[in-house]
Design a protein around this motif. Structure first.
Motif, mmCIF file in Angstrom:
data_model
loop_
_atom_site.group_PDB
_atom_site.id
_atom_site.type_symbol
_atom_site.label_atom_id
_atom_site.label_comp_id
_atom_site.label_asym_id
_atom_site.label_seq_id
_atom_site.Cartn_x
_atom_site.Cartn_y
_atom_site.Cartn_z
ATOM 1 N N LEU A 105 0.817 -1.218 0.000
ATOM 2 C CA LEU A 105 0.000 0.000 0.000
ATOM 3 C C LEU A 105 0.849 1.264 0.000
ATOM 4 C CD1 LEU A 105 -2.852 -0.915 2.533
ATOM 5 C CD2 LEU A 105 -2.872 -1.056 0.028
ATOM 6 N N HIS A 106 2.007 1.201 0.651
ATOM 7 C CA HIS A 106 2.860 2.393 0.712
ATOM 8 C C HIS A 106 4.292 1.974 0.971
ATOM 9 C CE1 HIS A 106 4.168 6.494 1.501
ATOM 10 N NE2 HIS A 106 4.746 6.065 2.615
ATOM 11 N N LYS A 107 5.205 2.521 0.184
ATOM 12 C CA LYS A 107 6.634 2.305 0.403
ATOM 13 C C LYS A 107 7.242 3.615 0.868
ATOM 14 C CE LYS A 107 10.917 0.666 -1.706
ATOM 15 N NZ LYS A 107 11.554 0.128 -2.935
ATOM 16 N N GLU A 158 -5.218 6.917 9.638
ATOM 17 C CA GLU A 158 -4.107 6.073 10.067
ATOM 18 C C GLU A 158 -3.059 5.963 8.960
ATOM 19 O OE1 GLU A 158 -5.194 2.343 11.874
ATOM 20 O OE2 GLU A 158 -6.941 3.203 12.887
ATOM 21 N N ARG A 159 -3.520 5.891 7.718
ATOM 22 C CA ARG A 159 -2.585 5.868 6.599
ATOM 23 C C ARG A 159 -1.753 7.145 6.569
ATOM 24 N NH1 ARG A 159 -4.496 3.117 1.030
ATOM 25 N NH2 ARG A 159 -2.311 3.699 0.707
ATOM 26 N N GLU A 160 -2.403 8.273 6.800
ATOM 27 C CA GLU A 160 -1.681 9.543 6.785
ATOM 28 C C GLU A 160 -0.627 9.592 7.888
ATOM 29 O OE1 GLU A 160 -4.762 12.412 7.105
ATOM 30 O OE2 GLU A 160 -5.475 12.152 5.031
ATOM 31 N N TYR A 161 -0.963 9.047 9.043
ATOM 32 C CA TYR A 161 -0.004 9.031 10.150
ATOM 33 C C TYR A 161 1.195 8.146 9.812
ATOM 34 C CZ TYR A 161 2.031 8.244 14.763
ATOM 35 O OH TYR A 161 2.899 8.148 15.823
ATOM 36 N N LEU A 162 0.939 6.965 9.282
ATOM 37 C CA LEU A 162 2.024 6.051 8.929
ATOM 38 C C LEU A 162 2.902 6.640 7.824
ATOM 39 C CD1 LEU A 162 0.221 2.565 9.019
ATOM 40 C CD2 LEU A 162 1.572 3.678 10.813
ATOM 41 N N ASP A 163 2.268 7.294 6.859
ATOM 42 C CA ASP A 163 3.048 7.942 5.792
ATOM 43 C C ASP A 163 3.976 9.006 6.378
ATOM 44 O OD1 ASP A 163 1.585 6.344 4.128
ATOM 45 O OD2 ASP A 163 0.358 7.955 3.279
ATOM 46 N N LYS A 164 3.422 9.794 7.288
ATOM 47 C CA LYS A 164 4.189 10.872 7.909
ATOM 48 C C LYS A 164 5.375 10.323 8.696
ATOM 49 C CE LYS A 164 3.659 14.602 11.305
ATOM 50 N NZ LYS A 164 2.700 15.292 12.219
ATOM 51 N N MET A 165 5.198 9.143 9.322
ATOM 52 C CA MET A 165 6.232 8.571 10.177
ATOM 53 C C MET A 165 7.186 7.643 9.419
ATOM 54 S SD MET A 165 5.476 10.088 12.926
ATOM 55 C CE MET A 165 6.347 9.322 14.269
ATOM 56 N N GLY A 166 7.067 7.613 8.110
ATOM 57 C CA GLY A 166 8.009 6.827 7.315
ATOM 58 C C GLY A 166 7.858 5.329 7.467
ATOM 59 N N VAL A 167 6.621 4.842 7.403
ATOM 60 C CA VAL A 167 6.338 3.416 7.570
ATOM 61 C C VAL A 167 5.947 2.804 6.223
ATOM 62 C CG1 VAL A 167 4.873 1.696 8.721
ATOM 63 C CG2 VAL A 167 5.585 3.775 9.953
#
Length: 295
Positions: A105-107, A158-167
């Motif tokens: 979903l996100h790298k 939650e996706r936005e938070y994980l993106d912000k934290m480099g996950v």
């Protein structure tokens, strides 16, 4: 006749006295010999005890070792595999790692460190959990990869938070396990022991998460340092977990396991937020293997 009787009586008395002395002497000799043997045996046992106190009595830790106060002697020596077993392990290690079965979903952008922390957190909502897990890592200076499995319909915030934290995160879609896997298995409502993930139907989530982590690491070209597979729901970090390990490329040990030792307790149990594990039958009766984490 009186003289003869008197002589005979005296002779008999003397003979009895001599016999008594001989018996006493023999008894004394036997007792002395027995006492000497007991002292020798006790001395040998003392030497053995002193020797045992200077080395571990077992290669694996047990509650008995802990209660006996031999904690300082405890070591966990690696098991020696026979050549045939080593050959099989090496052959398995040389096989190519399959691509992840989960959808990426996100790298996240490549972080400064090549270390990696991986875990499965495929809950429909896990916002507070992300704050404790990811937030504690980043707040305390961890600059490596964080790779997790999430719910396919993870909330946008939650996706936005994980993106912000480099996950980096993958969508883990749960499904029924293969019939062969469930044949004869006990029924349970525990999600990780009752369900599998799509693409890994032959492994329940409890074990499949390790195969997921292996594949996620294989797909991460810059994950070249230490890596740790963790439980995600009940963990937070107070510092970078790899800070004291040094460069992974120069490490003497390549794989580490950490045990949760029996009778370790929370010194200030607060029932509203913690459990006194020292009062738990699980920790009183045996050593609990830390099966959720591997470093």
């Amino acid at each position: 006749r009186k003289a003869m009787v008197s002589i005979t009586a005296k002779t008999i008395s003397r003979i009895l006295i001599v016999c008594i002395l001989l018996v006493s002497l023999q008894t004394f000799v036997l007792l002395s010999k027995q006492l000497s043997q007991e002292r020798s045996q006790h001395s040998e046992e003392t030497v053995d005890d002193n020797a045992n106190n200077n080395k571990p009595t077992s290669k694996l830790f047990t509650p008995g070792e802990f209660r006996a106060g031999r904690i300082e002697n405890y070591i966990n020596l690696p098991l020696k595999y026979n050549p045939d077993r080593d050959k099989i392990v090496l052959e398995l290690m040389e096989q190519p790692v399959p691509e992840p079965a989960e959808t990426l979903l996100h790298k996240a952008p490549t972080p400064p460190s090549g270390n990696a922390i991986l875990g499965l957190a495929s809950y429909p909502s896990f916002k507070d959990g992300w704050f404790k897990l990811v937030g504690s890592l980043r707040t305390n200076g961890y600059e490596g990869h964080i790779i997790v499995g999430v719910h396919p319909e993870i909330p946008q915030n939650e996706r936005e938070y994980l993106d912000k934290m480099g996950v980096t995160y993958y969508a883990v879609e749960t499904t029924n396990c293969s019939a062969a896997l469930l044949r004869g298995a006990a029924q349970t409502s525990n999600h990780v022991r009752a369900k599998c993930s799509r693409g890994l139907e032959n492994l329940k989530l409890e074990w499949g998460r390790y195969e997921m982590a292996r594949r996620w690491l294989g797909a991460c070209d810059t994950c070249t340092g230490w890596s740790m597979v963790i439980d995600t729901r009940d963990i937070f970090f107070q510092k970078d977990p790899f800070a004291s390990l040094g460069d992974a490329h120069n490490a003497r040990e390549e794989l580490m396991f950490v045990e949760e030792v029996a009778q370790y307790t929370n010194t200030l149990p607060d029932k509203s937020r913690a459990v006194d594990i020292g009062a738990s039958w699980r920790y009183k009766t045996h050593t609990i293997p830390c099966y959720g984490h591997a470093l």
